[in-house]
Design a protein around this motif. Sequence first.
Motif, PDB file in Angstrom:
ATOM      1  N   UNK A 168     -73.772 -70.539  30.598  1.00 26.74           N
ATOM      2  CA  UNK A 168     -74.534 -70.644  31.844  1.00 26.74           C
ATOM      3  C   UNK A 168     -74.900 -72.099  32.145  1.00 26.74           C
ATOM      4  N   UNK A 169     -75.320 -72.823  31.090  1.00 17.25           N
ATOM      5  CA  UNK A 169     -75.638 -74.233  31.276  1.00 17.25           C
ATOM      6  C   UNK A 169     -74.396 -75.032  31.667  1.00 17.25           C
ATOM      7  N   UNK A 170     -73.283 -74.704  31.057  1.00 20.92           N
ATOM      8  CA  UNK A 170     -72.026 -75.392  31.406  1.00 20.92           C
ATOM      9  C   UNK A 170     -71.666 -75.128  32.866  1.00 20.92           C
ATOM     10  N   UNK A 171     -71.861 -73.903  33.318  1.00 21.25           N
ATOM     11  CA  UNK A 171     -71.570 -73.563  34.710  1.00 21.25           C
ATOM     12  C   UNK A 171     -72.499 -74.333  35.657  1.00 21.25           C
ATOM     13  N   UNK A 172     -73.766 -74.377  35.311  1.00 21.70           N
ATOM     14  CA  UNK A 172     -74.724 -75.116  36.145  1.00 21.70           C
ATOM     15  C   UNK A 172     -74.371 -76.598  36.199  1.00 21.70           C
ATOM     16  N   UNK A 173     -74.016 -77.133  35.019  1.00 25.14           N
ATOM     17  CA  UNK A 173     -73.632 -78.546  34.963  1.00 25.14           C
ATOM     18  C   UNK A 173     -72.375 -78.798  35.788  1.00 25.14           C
ATOM     19  N   UNK A 174     -71.431 -77.867  35.701  1.00 26.52           N
ATOM     20  CA  UNK A 174     -70.194 -78.011  36.470  1.00 26.52           C
ATOM     21  C   UNK A 174     -70.484 -78.010  37.970  1.00 26.52           C
ATOM     22  N   UNK A 175     -71.334 -77.109  38.374  1.00 27.64           N
ATOM     23  CA  UNK A 175     -71.645 -77.048  39.806  1.00 27.64           C
ATOM     24  C   UNK A 175     -72.291 -78.356  40.281  1.00 27.64           C
ATOM     25  N   UNK A 176     -73.168 -78.901  39.463  1.00 33.99           N
ATOM     26  CA  UNK A 176     -73.809 -80.179  39.812  1.00 33.99           C
ATOM     27  C   UNK A 176     -72.775 -81.304  39.846  1.00 33.99           C
ATOM     28  N   UNK A 177     -71.938 -81.348  38.824  1.00 30.05           N
ATOM     29  CA  UNK A 177     -70.927 -82.392  38.779  1.00 30.05           C
ATOM     30  C   UNK A 177     -69.900 -82.224  39.895  1.00 30.05           C
ATOM     31  N   UNK A 178     -69.567 -80.970  40.204  1.00 30.79           N
ATOM     32  CA  UNK A 178     -68.620 -80.750  41.293  1.00 30.79           C
ATOM     33  C   UNK A 178     -69.210 -81.233  42.623  1.00 30.79           C
TER      34      UNK A 178
END
Length: 727
Positions: free
Chosen positions: A257-267
């Motif tokens: 979940x944290x990886x997904x959140x980080x990905x969305x921010x980075x994207x």
Amino acid sequence: MSSDLILRFWRRADGAVSIYMIVSTAAMLLLTSLLIDFARIAAFERQAELAGQSGIRSSLSAYDDRLYERYGLFGTGGSDRGELFAHAVQHNWTAEEADSFRLLDMKSEASHVDSYEVLGNHAVFKRQVLEETKYKAPIDFTLEIASKFAPIAGAMKEVSTSVKLLGEVQKLYEERERRLDEVLALQKKAAAAVSERIPSLLGATASSIVDGYGDYLRWQSEDAVLEEGEEPAHRDKIRAYSERAVNGADSIADSASQALSSHREHEQRAQAALREAKQLNASIQAAAERYVTTEGSGNYDRISQMEIAGSESASIDLNEIGQTRGAVSELVLDDSWFDNYASALSEQTRAIQQVNDRAIAFRASVRSALGGQGSSSTSLKLTLQSLQNAYQVYEDSYGPSGTVIQSREEERVKRQANDRERKANEAAASSKLGEVKRLIEQMKSAPNQEENRKAFRQVKQHLEANLQFNQAAQPEDETGDPLRGQSGETVLNSMSAVGTIFGGMADLLEDIRDPLYINEYIAHRFQAFDPKQFKQFAGGGGQQAALSDALSLENQEVEYILYGIHDPVSNIAAAYGELFALRLAVRTMEGFIECRALGHPLLVLSAAVVYGIEKAMADMATISQKGTIALSKYAPAELSYLDYLRLFLILHGNSDGRIARIIAVIEQNTDTVLSQVSTGLTGELTASVNLWFLPGLMRSFALTGILNGKVKGNRYETTRTIGWSYG
């Protein structure tokens, strides 16, 4: 006497003719006397006018020899002007013998001379300078300068436009690449955050949950068949496994979940950077389209399209230079490239979304299995396998050696393949340019200049006094730093300066000549620095001490008039810097031709700049040895140091400050204050003539304005004011 007697007296016929004749003759005598005096007064006034003109011309005949011989300027000097005026007036009237008949008895009652124009006035000074130079300036300048530059006008036009375009494009290109590097870095950063945590959890943690589930079931089975009163043997193990399984599954799900959140921010940040890169890319394309044809080159065209005596054609293929400008379009990326990249960023986020979904499913499977809701070891293995497969898909595409990231990296390296060499060239150019700047700073520290500074302080006083006399503002120094900024900015500034110079030459050829006449006057009448002394600046202290005489004001008058810096060395340093900058522009033009085979437009620019700086440095050594430099390898006409100063005079334009500096140098050299040197005089003459008849009647005519003068006793007096100047 009765009325009848009176009537009879007037009716008598005897003696009538005699009375009529007497009356008629008296009237004729009166009229004749009046006309004679009127004629004498008219003749007298004409003589007075001529005498005044002769007097004022005589006053102007006493001019300052030093000003004329050294500077070609006319200003009064020598004998007393009032005495010359009075003497010329007195001798203008022909002397007559005392016993001879004198038609006009003229006398000079009073006379004086006043100044109405002075040489220190800027308008008067410029007028005299233009008169002095108008016949020689067009010949000198056209044949000696314009004809030498005309052959390279077309090439300089192409290079000037190319440098302007490539300088603009380079900034856009570098900014675009920084944005794209940022996008790739964000991709890698997002993937790195996944790689740091999830693999270990999917390895030991997840495997221990699945592998331990069989023991968990066995422990539960064994404890379920215990007899009454028997303590469960595996209670602690069951509790420990349950806690480990729940915590492990939660950790895996939380990490995903944290990886997904980080990905969305980075994207989100990567998509923003990508949009900025796309806008910069569009700006590159717009610039390339704008410069398809050479623009802003009117000054060059004005020279190249003229037929100038003595000019020769240069062996330059302009298409070779234009090819580099045309190659800018190759730096533009298609809009579809950015659209595909944006989709790829979203795809990376969707890939981690798959991992997150599988992690959630695995956690649900673990909890279901622990809750005894029918899940089995096979189900746990299947959900874990699904999670691991989703992560492996992500890792294969976006991990450190993932195909997507690797492809993007390879594409970036290919796109920026020439950047390393280009930046190496830019570093070399900056280093070499730094050497020139250090030399100029070293020039400014030349020792033993106190005596020279004294002369500059004196000429500054003359300058300030003249500016005050003309009510002109105190000017700033006429130069900035021609080598300011990085190498690319220096070249662009140099090209701009050359364009201004070409415009000034075109102005001369198109009869916009007054400012250029003044420049030619400066070049012909004042002393310039000896360029062979440049080599002394790079020597040791002993050599620099020998520069003291060379750096005196009298040996750098042109440079002082040009730049206006009240320091013995700064004007020379400014001339050196501008000379280097001009040579840099010409040599960079050659560099574009020499380096065109490199292909990549920004690489060609950087290599051309390095070529230009190296050759310009060699040119400075040449002029310090010979005093002249060949304009270009494609136009080998020799130009002297003074020729270049004439170009810089065009570059900086004329101003009140420059005129005031010319006057200040003249005053310094002649010990003459030009604001006190007359170039125009007015002479006032008061003269009188005797009246032969009826002075009383003439006085009445004077009082009524019929006559311009006035009557004193039996003499008519008039005043004449005559003005004259040297031109």
